[in-house]
Design a protein around this motif. Structure first.
Motif, PDB file in Angstrom:
ATOM      1  N   ARG A   1       1.446   1.656 -16.841  1.00 56.82           N
ATOM      2  CA  ARG A   1       0.121   2.093 -16.378  1.00 56.82           C
ATOM      3  C   ARG A   1      -0.465   1.227 -15.260  1.00 56.82           C
ATOM      4  O   ARG A   1      -0.994   1.769 -14.288  1.00 56.82           O
ATOM      5  CB  ARG A   1      -0.841   2.158 -17.563  1.00 56.82           C
ATOM      6  N   PRO A   2      -0.409  -0.125 -15.355  1.00 55.02           N
ATOM      7  CA  PRO A   2      -0.965  -0.925 -14.243  1.00 55.02           C
ATOM      8  C   PRO A   2      -0.272  -0.636 -12.908  1.00 55.02           C
ATOM      9  O   PRO A   2      -0.924  -0.559 -11.864  1.00 55.02           O
ATOM     10  CB  PRO A   2      -0.735  -2.373 -14.693  1.00 55.02           C
ATOM     11  N   TYR A   3       1.041  -0.446 -12.956  1.00 55.93           N
ATOM     12  CA  TYR A   3       1.795  -0.186 -11.729  1.00 55.93           C
ATOM     13  C   TYR A   3       1.459   1.210 -11.186  1.00 55.93           C
ATOM     14  O   TYR A   3       1.301   1.392  -9.975  1.00 55.93           O
ATOM     15  CB  TYR A   3       3.296  -0.309 -12.006  1.00 55.93           C
ATOM     16  N   ALA A   4       1.354   2.180 -12.089  1.00 58.78           N
ATOM     17  CA  ALA A   4       0.998   3.532 -11.670  1.00 58.78           C
ATOM     18  C   ALA A   4      -0.409   3.567 -11.087  1.00 58.78           C
ATOM     19  O   ALA A   4      -0.685   4.272 -10.104  1.00 58.78           O
ATOM     20  CB  ALA A   4       1.104   4.493 -12.857  1.00 58.78           C
ATOM     21  N   PHE A   5      -1.302   2.760 -11.684  1.00 55.09           N
ATOM     22  CA  PHE A   5      -2.682   2.697 -11.207  1.00 55.09           C
ATOM     23  C   PHE A   5      -2.743   2.185  -9.766  1.00 55.09           C
ATOM     24  O   PHE A   5      -3.404   2.770  -8.905  1.00 55.09           O
ATOM     25  CB  PHE A   5      -3.493   1.794 -12.145  1.00 55.09           C
ATOM     26  N   PHE A   6      -2.013   1.087  -9.504  1.00 55.91           N
ATOM     27  CA  PHE A   6      -2.011   0.520  -8.150  1.00 55.91           C
ATOM     28  C   PHE A   6      -1.313   1.456  -7.156  1.00 55.91           C
ATOM     29  O   PHE A   6      -1.731   1.574  -6.006  1.00 55.91           O
ATOM     30  CB  PHE A   6      -1.343  -0.859  -8.154  1.00 55.91           C
ATOM     31  N   LEU A   7      -0.264   2.134  -7.599  1.00 53.59           N
ATOM     32  CA  LEU A   7       0.424   3.086  -6.727  1.00 53.59           C
ATOM     33  C   LEU A   7      -0.509   4.217  -6.310  1.00 53.59           C
ATOM     34  O   LEU A   7      -0.555   4.609  -5.132  1.00 53.59           O
ATOM     35  CB  LEU A   7       1.654   3.651  -7.432  1.00 53.59           C
TER      36      LEU A   7
END
Length: 496
Positions: free
Chosen positions: A339-345
């Motif tokens: 989720r954190p990576y998807a959020f930043f993407l």
């Protein structure tokens, strides 16, 4: 802390309402596309559609006063907006944002026939982004308009049982077809598959009846686009411009077949891997419809002989359903806190929008307006300096005609590149045979007092050596030194 923040943003997917989903999709579409509401043009095709729509509003059927290659529903869309809101870039782009949201909403609805609300929502969000980012997709393209009709038509075809729904599906398919003719391959394939499904289950009568009603809807739309020309005693104009010219264009200046290999191989590998890993259920009714549609759309690109970035607008809303399901089935993602990576993407993806937000703020500070681009600044300069606009010729930034209440001097100049598409001349009764002859007619017979080009750019395709040489020589010999306005050059004819 970031994880807690993301958790608070996470939706309760099980309780998602259709109205909430549509609201989310529209807000994302609006946010990404808003800074482009104020730009003069994003793609030259969009400028041409606006000019054709304006001509229709003024009482001229498409292909009679101005000429371009697209079917009439494309121009009807723009004519409708201009008729209601007048000359408004904001209105056109706002409706475009709505079109993208509606298209993505049907990506979501189709997803629900074969996956969960969570997967469907992310497929729809991905669709919004791919229909709004990269290249010229922030404008309103004919592909955006055709998918506005195609996606609900496909949804009805996949999900509804009542025969009358097939008339509505056919009408929507007809509208999409009369916006982008390459969808003819898709429409025929879907109609044949409809028959196949029912014949396989030995429901011959039902299958034939549904196919008939589906066909009636399509034919009705085609007939209604032809009717104004018939009543105006111009039936041959419709036939030559909508049908024959499109067939000629598809056969001319085709890309090498090697140009289609990347997308064909990638999608083929994706489907094969999905089947081998059982990520997609190829026995599922909806998956079959979607795989068929994706395959025939790619086939239509190959048959059309070319593929550009905005062509993929027809591909993304359907493929995103399959891709989202694929990603949701990857075992490693279920164990990984992505989720954190998807959020930043997601935050980083609309980079073009962030840059354009900065551009319009800068323009507002320096010039006192959010509106920007040579299609706006050049007409303003011409009016301010009272430059002669008799037979003005825009070889760049041709949306400037709209701002000056002017018309292209010849039909071929409606879209500047059409001047060099001599294979299309005969379809609008242009007596010249070559592009150079057309240029000579414009520059030596019509003699535009003012010519606008793009600065530091080849006027025509660099491969058109003779055409570029001729127009450059005429500008050098017959016109005064150019006036530079932003990234445009204005040539004013010398007085003798």
């Amino acid at each position: 802390m970031l994880t807690d923040f993301i958790e608070k943003l996470t939706l309760n997917y099980a309780r998602l309402k259709h109205s909430t989903v549509f609201g989310i999709l529209f807000l994302i579409s609006f946010f990404i596309r808003l800074p482009f509401f104020f730009r003069d043009y994003i793609d030259r095709d969009e400028s041409t559609f606006i000019l054709m729509g304006q001509s229709w509003v003024e009482g001229h059927l498409p292909y009679t006063e101005l000429w371009d290659l697209k079917p009439p529903v494309t121009y009807l869309f723009f004519a409708g907006i201009i008729y209601v809101f007048g000359k408004s870039f904001i209105a056109i782009r706002l409706v475009g944002a709505l079109v993208v949201a509606v298209t993505a909403f049907y990506t979501y609805k189709i997803s629900l026939t074969c996956t969960t609300k969570k997967v469907g929502l992310w497929a729809a969000i991905g669709s919004v982004m791919l229909l709004s980012m990269f290249g010229s997709l922030q404008g309103v393209m004919s592909e955006h308009i055709c998918m506005l009709f195609f996606m609900p038509a496909l949804y009805l075809l996949m999900t509804k049982k009542g025969v009358l729904w097939y008339i509505l599906s056919g009408i929507l398919m007809g509208l999409s077809l009369m916006t982008k003719l390459n969808l003819a391959y898709v429409v025929v394939a879907l109609g044949m598959y409809l028959l196949f499904v029912h014949f396989k289950n030995q429901k011959y009568g039902t299958g034939l009846l549904k196919a008939l009603f589906f066909s009636i809807g399509i034919v009705l739309v085609i007939f209604l686009t032809f009717l104004p020309y018939y009543l105006s005693q111009y039936p041959e104009v419709w036939w030559k411009s909508v049908v024959l010219a499109s067939l000629e264009y598809a056969g001319a200046r085709r890309y090498s077949i090697l140009g289609f290999l990347p997308i064909t191989l990638i999608i083929g590998a994706f489907l094969y891997f999905s089947w081998k890993q059982n990520y997609l259920d190829f026995k599922n009714h909806s998956i079959k419809w979607l795989v068929l549609t994706v395959g025939i759309i790619i086939f239509s690109f190959i048959k059309g002989g070319r593929i550009n970035g905005h062509y993929l607008i027809q591909f993304h809303p359907i493929f995103m359903v399959l891709f989202a399901i694929f990603v949701s089935r990857i075992p490693h993602l279920k164990k990984w806190n992505y989720r954190p990576y998807a959020f930043f993407l997601l935050l980083l993806m609309p980079a073009e929008s962030y840059l354009e937000y900065g551009n319009i703020i800068k323009t507002k500070v320096t010039r006192g307006t959010f509106f920007n681009g040579e299609g706006i600044t050049v007409p303003n300069y011409i009016r301010e300096k009272q430059i002669d606009t008799k037979n003005i010729l825009f070889l760049g930034y041709h949306i400037g005609y709209w701002g000056l209440d002017a018309k292209p001097p010849v039909q071929s100049a409606t879209h500047p590149s059409n001047i060099c598409r001599n294979e299309l001349f005969r379809f609008y009764d242009n007596p010249r045979k070559t592009a150079v002859e057309e240029l000579k007619y414009i520059m030596e017979e019509i003699q535009p007092r003012t010519v606008v080009i793009r600065k530091n750019r080849s006027i025509f395709d660099p491969q058109l050596v003779e055409e570029n040489a001729y127009i450059n020589a005429r500008l050098k010999n017959d016109y005064a030194a150019p006036i530079t306005v932003d990234m445009a050059e204005i040539y004013v004819k010398k007085t003798r």
